[in-house]
Enzyme design. Structure first.
Site, PDB file in Angstrom:
ATOM      1  CG  HIS A 145       1.856   7.884  -9.211  1.00 47.19           C
ATOM      2  ND1 HIS A 145       2.148   8.268 -10.496  1.00 47.19           N
ATOM      3  CD2 HIS A 145       2.777   6.944  -8.890  1.00 47.19           C
ATOM      4  CE1 HIS A 145       3.194   7.603 -10.929  1.00 47.19           C
ATOM      5  NE2 HIS A 145       3.592   6.789  -9.971  1.00 47.19           N
ATOM      6  CG  ASP A 184       2.081   9.441 -14.515  1.00 47.15           C
ATOM      7  OD1 ASP A 184       2.790   8.937 -13.613  1.00 47.15           O
ATOM      8  OD2 ASP A 184       2.114  10.646 -14.806  1.00 47.15           O
ATOM      9  NE  ARG A 249       3.057 -18.432   2.814  1.00 46.36           N
ATOM     10  CZ  ARG A 249       3.881 -19.485   2.884  1.00 46.36           C
ATOM     11  NH1 ARG A 249       4.694 -19.621   3.919  1.00 46.36           N
ATOM     12  NH2 ARG A 249       3.883 -20.400   1.931  1.00 46.36           N
TER      13      ARG A 249
END
Length: 317
Positions: A145, A184, A249
């Site tokens: 998906h 999808d 980060r």
């Protein structure tokens, strides 16, 4: 899944139609026989009675070399060569180059009810085309998906929970000139240790946008906005921003996800209002390409910081 493709193989009938093969004899299993492995076999050794390590599941192909050898044999010996071969449960025997079929071959195929085919291609061309096609058609496949796009030549699959913004980001990326592969449902095949993604035929070129509905990207944006398939180079996972979670980060460490035993780089993007997700995905694709060429900005920054710290320590000594 294609109607010509079973879970464990490709129909001989479909293969015959795809390669425009002439049917010299329809075997008893012509409508049910399957090609289940990606290799083919030229039975030259088998015509010398050597059946050790013979895999009958392979498509059998004879060309000019085999035919020239068989011509040197007596009709009785030729018949025995084909009888011995057709005793095995082979999917089919293909004669290449449009060569004439030996009467003994046709008689044996009819008696043993085996499929006998003929192609006009040379043996080398036919076998290479067949192996290439079977490698793709019979490759391990899984459906995931997400949304798969081609971004600056990088195949990027965006994953995440429903409603997190995958399709909306994909539309913005398409409007920036990138190309949609699948929305999808993404079909991924492992071919030569690479993952190749495409869309199921029924939903190809379509994308769903909440509040608008389903749109046809090809009709709305043109051919430049679509791509039939793409190699998967990077997975970008969207998730709702979690204040209690630590997000990387610097990006010094590489993270991977495993799909069909292939390691694919993955990054997680926290989603919250105000973040331009399309720009972030775009930069992630470019950065992934740089890393493949050996440049890692995070590692380069860490190296410079270490050099500066070492230089400061030496000055204090």
């Amino acid at each position: 899944m294609s109607e010509n493709r079973f879970e464990n193989g490709l129909k001989i009938t479909a293969f015959t139609a795809l390669f425009d093969l002439e049917v010299l004899n329809r075997g008893s299993d012509f409508d049910t026989a399957l090609l289940t492995i990606t290799d083919v076999n030229r039975p030259g050794l088998q015509f010398h009675d050597f059946y050790d390590y013979f895999d009958p599941r392979r498509l059998q192909v004879i060309g000019k070399a085999e035919v020239t050898y068989l011509k040197s044999l007596t009709p009785e010996r030729r018949r025995k060569c084909f009888d011995d071969l057709f005793l095995y449960d082979i999917p089919a025997l293909v004669i290449s180059r449009g060569l004439d079929c030996f009467p003994e071959c046709l008689e044996s195929a009819r008696e043993h009810e085996k499929t006998l085919l003929r192609t006009q291609e040379t043996t080398v061309d036919f076998t290479s085309h067949t192996i290439e096609y079977l490698n793709r058609e019979l490759a391990p496949c899984v459906t995931r998906h997400g949304v798969l796009l081609d971004i600056y030549g990088e195949g990027v699959m965006i994953t995440g929970d429903s409603g997190v913004g995958k399709s909306e980001s994909a539309i913005e990326l398409i409007m920036r000139g990138h190309r949609l592969v699948a929305d999808d449902a993404v079909e991924l095949r492992r071919i030569s240790n690479q993952l190749i993604g495409t869309a199921p035929e029924v939903i190809r070129h379509y994308i769903e946008l909440r509040g608008i509905g389903v749109i046809d990207v090809r009709q709305l944006f043109g051919m430049r906005a679509i791509k039939v398939e793409s190699q998967l180079d990077l997975v970008v996972h969207f998730e709702q921003w979690d204040q209690s979670k630590f997000y990387d980060r610097l990006g010094i460490e590489d993270h991977f996800t495993e799909i069909l035993d292939v390691q694919v780089p993955i990054i997680t993007i926290p989603v919250r209002p105000g973040r331009n997700l399309a720009s972030i995905v775009e930069v992630a694709a470019m950065n992934n390409r740089h890393r493949k060429f050996g440049f890692n900005a995070a590692q380069e920054l860490a190296r410079k910081v270490d050099q500066r710290a070492d230089a400061g320590s030496r000055r204090q000594m």
